[in-house]
Design a protein around this motif. Structure first.
Motif, PDB file in Angstrom:
ATOM      1  N   ALA A   1       0.807  -1.218   0.000  1.00 56.90           N
ATOM      2  CA  ALA A   1       0.000   0.000   0.000  1.00 56.90           C
ATOM      3  C   ALA A   1       0.840   1.269   0.000  1.00 56.90           C
ATOM      4  O   ALA A   1       1.870   1.358   0.663  1.00 56.90           O
ATOM      5  N   ASP A   2       0.352   2.262  -0.736  1.00 59.76           N
ATOM      6  CA  ASP A   2       0.838   3.630  -0.591  1.00 59.76           C
ATOM      7  C   ASP A   2      -0.004   4.357   0.454  1.00 59.76           C
ATOM      8  O   ASP A   2       0.492   5.221   1.173  1.00 59.76           O
TER       9      ASP A   2
ATOM     10  N   PRO B   1       6.068   0.732   7.148  1.00 63.55           N
ATOM     11  CA  PRO B   1       6.219   2.011   7.838  1.00 63.55           C
ATOM     12  C   PRO B   1       6.060   3.206   6.912  1.00 63.55           C
ATOM     13  O   PRO B   1       6.067   4.345   7.377  1.00 63.55           O
ATOM     14  N   TYR B   2       5.917   2.970   5.624  1.00 56.63           N
ATOM     15  CA  TYR B   2       5.989   4.057   4.649  1.00 56.63           C
ATOM     16  C   TYR B   2       4.633   4.502   4.115  1.00 56.63           C
ATOM     17  O   TYR B   2       4.552   5.477   3.386  1.00 56.63           O
ATOM     18  N   ALA B   3       3.575   3.788   4.450  1.00 54.83           N
ATOM     19  CA  ALA B   3       2.258   4.147   3.926  1.00 54.83           C
ATOM     20  C   ALA B   3       1.622   5.241   4.788  1.00 54.83           C
ATOM     21  O   ALA B   3       1.829   5.307   5.996  1.00 54.83           O
TER      22      ALA B   3
ATOM     23  N   ASN C   1       6.319  12.287   0.993  1.00 46.77           N
ATOM     24  CA  ASN C   1       5.390  11.405   1.700  1.00 46.77           C
ATOM     25  C   ASN C   1       6.077  10.618   2.800  1.00 46.77           C
ATOM     26  O   ASN C   1       5.434  10.159   3.740  1.00 46.77           O
ATOM     27  N   VAL C   2       7.386  10.433   2.666  1.00 49.08           N
ATOM     28  CA  VAL C   2       8.083   9.523   3.570  1.00 49.08           C
ATOM     29  C   VAL C   2       9.241  10.262   4.229  1.00 49.08           C
ATOM     30  O   VAL C   2      10.396  10.089   3.870  1.00 49.08           O
ATOM     31  N   PRO C   3       8.940  11.133   5.195  1.00 48.48           N
ATOM     32  CA  PRO C   3      10.016  11.894   5.830  1.00 48.48           C
ATOM     33  C   PRO C   3      11.042  11.010   6.517  1.00 48.48           C
ATOM     34  O   PRO C   3      12.191  11.399   6.670  1.00 48.48           O
TER      35      PRO C   3
ATOM     36  N   VAL D   1      14.613   1.165  -0.113  1.00 50.55           N
ATOM     37  CA  VAL D   1      13.766   0.442   0.835  1.00 50.55           C
ATOM     38  C   VAL D   1      13.268  -0.834   0.166  1.00 50.55           C
ATOM     39  O   VAL D   1      12.803  -0.802  -0.983  1.00 50.55           O
ATOM     40  N   PHE D   2      13.373  -1.941   0.870  1.00 50.20           N
ATOM     41  CA  PHE D   2      12.790  -3.216   0.421  1.00 50.20           C
ATOM     42  C   PHE D   2      11.724  -3.628   1.429  1.00 50.20           C
ATOM     43  O   PHE D   2      11.956  -3.561   2.642  1.00 50.20           O
ATOM     44  N   ILE D   3      10.571  -4.086   0.939  1.00 49.80           N
ATOM     45  CA  ILE D   3       9.556  -4.699   1.799  1.00 49.80           C
ATOM     46  C   ILE D   3       9.310  -6.097   1.231  1.00 49.80           C
ATOM     47  O   ILE D   3       8.979  -6.251   0.053  1.00 49.80           O
TER      48      ILE D   3
END
Length: 319
Positions: A149-150, A177-179, A208-210, A299-301
């Motif tokens: 998800a975004d 942690p990025y959504a 979007n991802v500080p 970043v890898f998920i």
């Protein structure tokens, strides 16, 4: 070049409230026109021109799950919609609750006709605040949908206690942690928080991802992990391309999402990279600002990721 039509992929486990949310979007007073592609399991074929009680057009794909059998249908429907592109403000694709959203997202990378006329705007995942933790125990798809998800809509707040909501929110953040997380009661959320966000657009990643720089690792019961890596050494583009190509080919089934902002030697613009499983995309973005530290971040998920191996590989891309 004409403006690309934004496509929102709406996903979420069975019963999370996708249809209710979709109805809010379709009947809202946002003054925009959306085409909706709905995919549900079922044998009954429904005419593609089925129109609901709104100004939107709804297309149903019934012969199987969107993530396996009907990518061809999706491409065909979107190609048909493109022929009257001027009339549409966007397209919403609602996946069945059992679907992994990755193949849907990949459609917008792999089909040249679709890619030339649309852009993936965001993957929006609905989460049932009452039942999500139970779903995680029996359904890997529930975790995958969150990982991709975004934007996440934490729905059905009226059915869960504040403690349950807090526990679900913590679990969501441990998986992804990025959504961006929005909260809702009956899927009643303003359209502008879900549509037209450019959330899948790497130009927006840093906004979007500080905490994109934070090197952290989160795990949960499905071995699902998010790993952030950074280096202040400039990268060689050919080294990075060779390394990431190998990683995605050999481990792409386990890597759900990849996002990166890269500082290539000899380039004054930052390079944005992203991938869904094995399918990758990238482009040069805004220039680095004067005096700004040129740090490459990725970043890898995914599942069962080998952090030391990824770190060594990333650092070996230094110019």
């Amino acid at each position: 070049m004409p403006d690309l039509i934004p496509v929102t992929v709406l996903t979420g486990y069975l019963g999370a409230g996708k249809t209710t949310l979709l109805n809010h979007l379709l009947t809202g007073t946002h003054g925009k026109k959306y085409a909706v592609v709905i995919n549900e399991f079922g044998e009954l074929g429904v005419d593609n021109d089925l129109v609901v009680d709104s100004d939107e057009e709804v297309f149903e794909m019934n012969n199987g799950c969107i993530c396996c059998t009907v990518r061809g249908d999706l491409i065909r429907i979107i190609s048909g919609l493109m022929k009257r592109a001027g009339k549409l403000d966007g397209i919403i694709v609602e996946t069945t609750g059992l679907a992994n959203p990755a193949p849907v997202a990949q459609t917008f990378f792999v089909d040249e006709d679709v890619k030339a006329k649309t852009r993936l705007d965001a993957i929006v995942t609905l989460v049932d605040a009452k039942h999500f933790l139970t779903r995680l125990e029996d359904s890997p798809e529930a975790a995958d949908q969150v990982a991709f998800a975004d934007v996440i809509v934490l729905n059905k707040l009226d059915l869960a206690t504040p403690e349950e909501v807090a526990a679900v929110e913590a679990k969501i953040k441990s998986i992804n942690p990025y959504a961006v997380i929005h909260k809702a009661t009956r899927g009643d959320i303003p359209a502008d928080q879900l549509l037209g966000l450019n959330a899948f657009d790497l130009k927006r990643v840093l906004e979007n991802v500080p905490d994109f720089l934070e090197e952290d690792s989160h795990t949960h019961n499905e071995h699902l992990t998010s790993i952030s890596l950074s280096t202040d050494k400039e990268l060689a583009a050919e080294k990075f391309n060779a390394w990431i190509g190998h990683i995605l080919q050999t481990q792409g089934q386990n890597i759900l999402r990849t996002k990166g902002i890269l500082a290539y030697k000899g380039e004054d613009k930052r390079f944005g990279f992203q991938a869904v499983h094995m399918i990758a995309d990238g482009d040069f973005l805004a220039p680095w600002k004067d005096g700004e530290k040129r740090v490459s971040r990725i970043v890898f998920i995914g599942r069962d990721l080998n952090r030391p191996q990824l770190r060594r590989g990333f650092e070996s891309c230094a110019a």
